[in-house]
Design a protein around this motif. Structure first.
Motif, PDB file in Angstrom:
ATOM      1  N   UNK A 298       1.007  -1.251   0.178  1.00  0.00           N
ATOM      2  CA  UNK A 298      -0.047   0.094  -0.060  1.00  0.00           C
ATOM      3  C   UNK A 298       0.890   1.184   0.047  1.00  0.00           C
ATOM      4  N   UNK A 299       1.847   1.375   0.986  1.00  0.00           N
ATOM      5  CA  UNK A 299       2.516   2.575   1.181  1.00  0.00           C
ATOM      6  C   UNK A 299       3.814   2.620   0.190  1.00  0.00           C
ATOM      7  N   UNK A 300       4.394   1.205   0.105  1.00  0.00           N
ATOM      8  CA  UNK A 300       5.688   1.026  -0.405  1.00  0.00           C
ATOM      9  C   UNK A 300       6.889   1.676   0.134  1.00  0.00           C
ATOM     10  N   UNK A 301       6.708   1.713   1.667  1.00  0.00           N
ATOM     11  CA  UNK A 301       7.667   2.302   2.339  1.00  0.00           C
ATOM     12  C   UNK A 301       8.125   1.744   3.689  1.00  0.00           C
ATOM     13  N   UNK A 302       7.407   1.004   4.355  1.00  0.00           N
ATOM     14  CA  UNK A 302       7.848   0.145   5.466  1.00  0.00           C
ATOM     15  C   UNK A 302       8.176  -1.125   5.014  1.00  0.00           C
ATOM     16  N   UNK A 303       9.057  -1.242   4.414  1.00  0.00           N
ATOM     17  CA  UNK A 303       9.475  -2.850   3.880  1.00  0.00           C
ATOM     18  C   UNK A 303      10.074  -3.640   5.242  1.00  0.00           C
ATOM     19  N   UNK A 304      10.034  -4.831   5.544  1.00  0.00           N
ATOM     20  CA  UNK A 304      10.746  -5.373   6.565  1.00  0.00           C
ATOM     21  C   UNK A 304      10.620  -7.062   6.244  1.00  0.00           C
ATOM     22  N   UNK A 305      11.600  -7.558   6.846  1.00  0.00           N
ATOM     23  CA  UNK A 305      11.476  -9.032   7.021  1.00  0.00           C
ATOM     24  C   UNK A 305      10.981  -9.353   8.202  1.00  0.00           C
ATOM     25  N   UNK A 306       9.984 -10.501   8.111  1.00  0.00           N
ATOM     26  CA  UNK A 306       9.381 -10.900   9.308  1.00  0.00           C
ATOM     27  C   UNK A 306       9.981 -12.175   9.494  1.00  0.00           C
ATOM     28  N   UNK A 307      10.262 -12.458  10.781  1.00  0.00           N
ATOM     29  CA  UNK A 307      10.556 -13.848  11.590  1.00  0.00           C
ATOM     30  C   UNK A 307       9.540 -14.435  12.017  1.00  0.00           C
ATOM     31  N   UNK A 308       9.695 -15.911  11.953  1.00  0.00           N
ATOM     32  CA  UNK A 308       8.632 -16.687  12.485  1.00  0.00           C
ATOM     33  C   UNK A 308       8.945 -17.269  13.887  1.00  0.00           C
ATOM     34  N   UNK A 309       8.258 -16.511  14.715  1.00  0.00           N
ATOM     35  CA  UNK A 309       8.659 -16.847  16.313  1.00  0.00           C
ATOM     36  C   UNK A 309       8.462 -18.263  16.740  1.00  0.00           C
ATOM     37  N   UNK A 310       7.462 -19.141  16.002  1.00  0.00           N
ATOM     38  CA  UNK A 310       7.194 -20.478  16.570  1.00  0.00           C
ATOM     39  C   UNK A 310       8.355 -21.500  16.379  1.00  0.00           C
TER      40      UNK A 310
END
Length: 396
Positions: free
Chosen positions: A80-92
């Protein structure tokens, strides 16, 4: 060199590897892509958490790195914003059990600075990683950069495991499968040297009382350079350090059945180059084989290594050694033109009829001149000519 041993299932192969680790600290496996290395690593891990009399709770005994490890990280691209890109870690995942307490930013950065030129910030509450470079925040890094970041995080966790952190005390084994996808050769060498240093530490680990408490290791790779650097680094005596007892194997799956083979290569870590020639010979068989454009790349690579083995700078040594003078110029042009394309084993293109004939002639002349003792890695196809096995075959 040890003979070939067959295993009818992954579980029987896992049993063999675990038996080996009762006697040595490290097992190194070389295998082609699509052999089943990732499945083997998961079978090894699963065997270690089976409920048994010795392990009634089914507590996992293996910390592992493989393709599944890389899948624990997914991109949020902020469409949507093309600004707040990040890599998400799976905490499980249990891999991250101690991540919040460990504060790994500094050890990760220490490794990362050797291979890449971007910075990162880990949000341990939201399980997010953001990246920055040259004053730009929340940048999207490449897949290769992502893989090397994940690898550096894993190496930092391994360090804490060796330090005896409570979150990782149950692990007795470390299984590392192909950690360097998307790396160039220079980084491959650097990563291999750093990994070898860590594995030496794992093999010579002692507990708080000074009693030997080694972490036993399986390492597997399809990358020839990486594998050879690992063999050399592990095999080389280090001043003030005990030698790491290890075994080295060529892992092969001859066909689509569930049969696997192991061939010991302790004395000849370059055996997989010879095994590659056997694969090329099989692919070049006019009735049962199938040649693709990437096979020219593979043949040129083997010829370059053969030239280096004999102390020569480039592949022209092998061309000049061939008996048929009329064909030398043709072979040279073919290798230069047909082995420098971007031919991928993952997107194979069938070789044209004329090039197939040329490839077979070049391969046959090369094998006739240098007389490699090709291994019997699989049953020969019907109608295959017998392979000569002279006693004085070079082993590049």
């Amino acid at each position: 060199m040890s003979g070939i041993r067959k295993y009818q299932s992954l579980r029987s192969l896992v049993t063999r590897l675990r038996d080996d680790l009762n006697n040595v600290e490290l097992v190194l496996l070389y295998a082609y892509n699509r052999t089943g290395k990732t499945r083997l690593s998961m079978a090894f891990k699963d065997e270690g958490k089976r409920k048994t009399k010795k392990n009634p709770q089914g507590v996992a005994d293996t910390l592992y790195f493989n393709a599944f490890t890389e899948d624990l990280f997914t991109w949020e691209n902020d469409l949507d914003g093309d600004v707040l890109r990040h890599l998400q870690i799976n905490p499980d995942s249990s891999l991250f059990n101690g991540l919040k307490e460990l504060a790994l930013d500094q050890p990760i950065a220490s490794y990362l600075s050797r291979y890449a030129e971007f910075d990162f910030d880990i949000d341990y509450e939201a399980w997010k990683v953001r990246f920055r470079k040259d004053g730009a925040d929340n940048i999207k890094i490449s897949r290769g950069e992502q893989n090397i970041f994940i690898w550096c995080l894993f190496m930092a966790i391994c360090e804490r495991m060796l330090d005896g952190h409570v979150s990782y005390q149950s692990f007795k084994y470390l299984y590392i499968d192909d950690p360097i996808s998307s790396l160039d050769d220079n980084n491959a060498i650097s990563v291999a040297c750093d990994l070898a240093k860590l594995l030496r530490r794992a093999a010579s680990r002692v507990d708080g009382n000074g009693t030997p408490a080694p972490i036993k290791i399986i390492f597997s790779s399809h990358h020839a350079l990486f594998f050879n650097v690992m063999c050399n680094e592990i095999g080389r005596a280090k001043e003030g350090e005990a030698k790491v007892a290890n075994k080295r194997y060529f892992l092969h799956r001859p066909d689509s059945s569930g049969v696997y083979t192991l061939r010991g290569t302790e004395d000849t870590p370059y055996f997989h180059h010879v095994a590659t020639l056997a694969e090329l010979k099989r692919a070049a068989h006019p009735r049962s084989g199938k040649l693709y454009t990437f096979h020219f790349n593979a043949l040129r690579s083997i010829m370059e290594k053969t030239a280096a083995f004999f102390g020569h700078a480039d592949v022209s040594f092998c061309i000049k050694a061939l008996d048929n003078e009329e064909d030398r110029a043709l072979y040279n042009r073919a290798l230069n033109l047909l082995s420098h394309g971007a031919y991928s084993i993952y997107d194979p293109t069938p070789m044209g009829d004329d090039n197939q004939d040329l490839f077979r002639r070049l391969l046959d002349d090369f094998l006739a001149k240098f007389q490699f003792a090709l291994p019997e890695l699989a049953d020969k196809p019907v109608g295959a000519a017998p392979t000569a096995t002279p006693s004085a075959a070079p082993s590049p």
